[in-house]
Design an enzyme around this catalytic site. Sequence first.
Site, PDB file in Angstrom:
ATOM      1  N   PRO A  87       0.819  -1.225   0.000  1.00 33.25           N
ATOM      2  CA  PRO A  87       0.000   0.000   0.000  1.00 33.25           C
ATOM      3  C   PRO A  87       0.850   1.272   0.000  1.00 33.25           C
ATOM      4  O   PRO A  87       0.334   2.352  -0.269  1.00 33.25           O
ATOM      5  CB  PRO A  87      -0.814  -0.099   1.301  1.00 33.25           C
ATOM      6  CG  PRO A  87      -0.687  -1.506   1.765  1.00 33.25           C
ATOM      7  CD  PRO A  87       0.606  -2.031   1.211  1.00 33.25           C
ATOM      8  N   GLU A 114       2.953  -8.073   8.542  1.00 35.51           N
ATOM      9  CA  GLU A 114       2.998  -6.608   8.543  1.00 35.51           C
ATOM     10  C   GLU A 114       3.834  -6.052   7.398  1.00 35.51           C
ATOM     11  O   GLU A 114       3.789  -4.857   7.096  1.00 35.51           O
ATOM     12  CB  GLU A 114       3.560  -6.086   9.875  1.00 35.51           C
ATOM     13  CG  GLU A 114       2.708  -6.449  11.086  1.00 35.51           C
ATOM     14  CD  GLU A 114       1.233  -6.079  10.924  1.00 35.51           C
ATOM     15  OE1 GLU A 114       0.943  -4.904  10.636  1.00 35.51           O
ATOM     16  OE2 GLU A 114       0.384  -6.976  11.083  1.00 35.51           O
ATOM     17  N   ARG A 152      -2.657  -7.859 -20.773  1.00 32.35           N
ATOM     18  CA  ARG A 152      -3.533  -7.341 -21.829  1.00 32.35           C
ATOM     19  C   ARG A 152      -2.764  -6.509 -22.847  1.00 32.35           C
ATOM     20  O   ARG A 152      -3.244  -6.276 -23.951  1.00 32.35           O
ATOM     21  CB  ARG A 152      -4.678  -6.520 -21.232  1.00 32.35           C
ATOM     22  CG  ARG A 152      -5.569  -7.341 -20.303  1.00 32.35           C
ATOM     23  CD  ARG A 152      -6.692  -6.541 -19.678  1.00 32.35           C
ATOM     24  NE  ARG A 152      -7.738  -6.220 -20.629  1.00 32.35           N
ATOM     25  CZ  ARG A 152      -7.918  -5.042 -21.198  1.00 32.35           C
ATOM     26  NH1 ARG A 152      -7.120  -4.042 -20.910  1.00 32.35           N
ATOM     27  NH2 ARG A 152      -8.882  -4.843 -22.060  1.00 32.35           N
ATOM     28  N   ASP A 167     -10.452   0.062 -25.279  1.00 31.29           N
ATOM     29  CA  ASP A 167     -11.083   0.193 -23.983  1.00 31.29           C
ATOM     30  C   ASP A 167     -11.091   1.675 -23.642  1.00 31.29           C
ATOM     31  O   ASP A 167     -10.065   2.328 -23.702  1.00 31.29           O
ATOM     32  CB  ASP A 167     -10.282  -0.600 -22.944  1.00 31.29           C
ATOM     33  CG  ASP A 167     -11.046  -0.717 -21.637  1.00 31.29           C
ATOM     34  OD1 ASP A 167     -11.162   0.320 -20.962  1.00 31.29           O
ATOM     35  OD2 ASP A 167     -11.507  -1.804 -21.318  1.00 31.29           O
TER      36      ASP A 167
HETATM   37  N1  4HQ Z   1      -0.662  -5.463   0.915  1.00 30.65           N
HETATM   38  N2  4HQ Z   1      -1.405  -2.987  -3.042  1.00 30.65           N
HETATM   39  C1  4HQ Z   1       0.272  -5.833   3.169  1.00 30.65           C
HETATM   40  C2  4HQ Z   1      -1.514  -4.602   0.231  1.00 30.65           C
HETATM   41  C3  4HQ Z   1      -1.246  -4.141  -1.157  1.00 30.65           C
HETATM   42  C4  4HQ Z   1      -1.931  -3.099  -1.823  1.00 30.65           C
HETATM   43  C5  4HQ Z   1       0.502  -6.134   0.343  1.00 30.65           C
HETATM   44  C6  4HQ Z   1      -0.958  -5.788   2.302  1.00 30.65           C
HETATM   45  C7  4HQ Z   1       1.700  -6.161   1.262  1.00 30.65           C
HETATM   46  C8  4HQ Z   1       2.488  -6.768   3.456  1.00 30.65           C
HETATM   47  N3  4HQ Z   1      -0.349  -4.592  -2.027  1.00 30.65           N
HETATM   48  N4  4HQ Z   1       1.315  -6.655   2.589  1.00 30.65           N
HETATM   49  N5  4HQ Z   1      -2.915  -2.328  -1.353  1.00 30.65           N
HETATM   50  O1  4HQ Z   1      -2.498  -4.178   0.791  1.00 30.65           O
HETATM   51  O2  4HQ Z   1      -0.437  -3.893  -3.157  1.00 30.65           O
END
Ligand code: 4HQ
Length: 224
Positions: A87, A114, A152, A167
């Site tokens: 994230p 985590e 794609r 698209d």
């Molecule tokens: N995670 N976009 C936590 C995600 C995520 C997202 C991946 C959760 C990594 C450790 N990955 N782990 N949003 O939420 O890519």
Amino acid sequence: MMHIDVLSLFPRYFCGPFDESIIKRARDKGLVDISLVDIRDFTDNKHRRVDDRPYGGGPGMVLMPHPVVEAIRSVKTADTRVVYLSPQGKPFTAAKARELSQCQHLVLLCGHYEGIDQRALDSEVDEEVSIGDYVLTNGCAAAVVVVDAAMRFIPGVLGDERSAEEDSFEAEGLLDWPHYTRPPVFEGREVPHVLMQGNHKEINKWRYAEALKKTRHIRPDLLE
Ligand code: 4HQ
């Protein structure tokens, strides 16, 4: 041929998504080669332990740097692009999907718990990418999204090569227009007449107007 290595603690997670439909067909056609690498195969302890408690305290566990670094190094070559899904990454967009589809060798690193010890990321990762502002239980679902959207843009993957270009999200940055097929009347609802009359100038006008209307209503930010 494009080669993708997906590194995770749950390689079997991908058997469904990568063994069905368009991705399966692309692999069978030799347009892309996807390998699943188990990070646990690279531990340096006899218990095959991959995680430990975070320095500084707090909830959850952190993936240790050693197995992650070794898993990446086991596949890395001179022209490898290493992407970590998290994230904290740059937003994943159609432009990013197109960019990644140009890579000869893509490594997708899926975190668990985590997250991953920052030193492994600093040492081996080229780029951090996020599929959206929410938290998943692990990075596997995000890797499926990235592989699917990037595929794609590989010539030959879509049956009809116009599909990716036309698209409306790609072409104009708009949401898509509504689609209809047979029957002409379904539970009393008719197909818009303009689509049945074969006037392609009028059809295109209608589709563009519908895409604009939908975008204004649902995603006005795209029109800025
Ligand atoms: N995670 N976009 C936590 C995600 C995520 C997202 C991946 C959760 C990594 C450790 N990955 N782990 N949003 O939420 O890519």
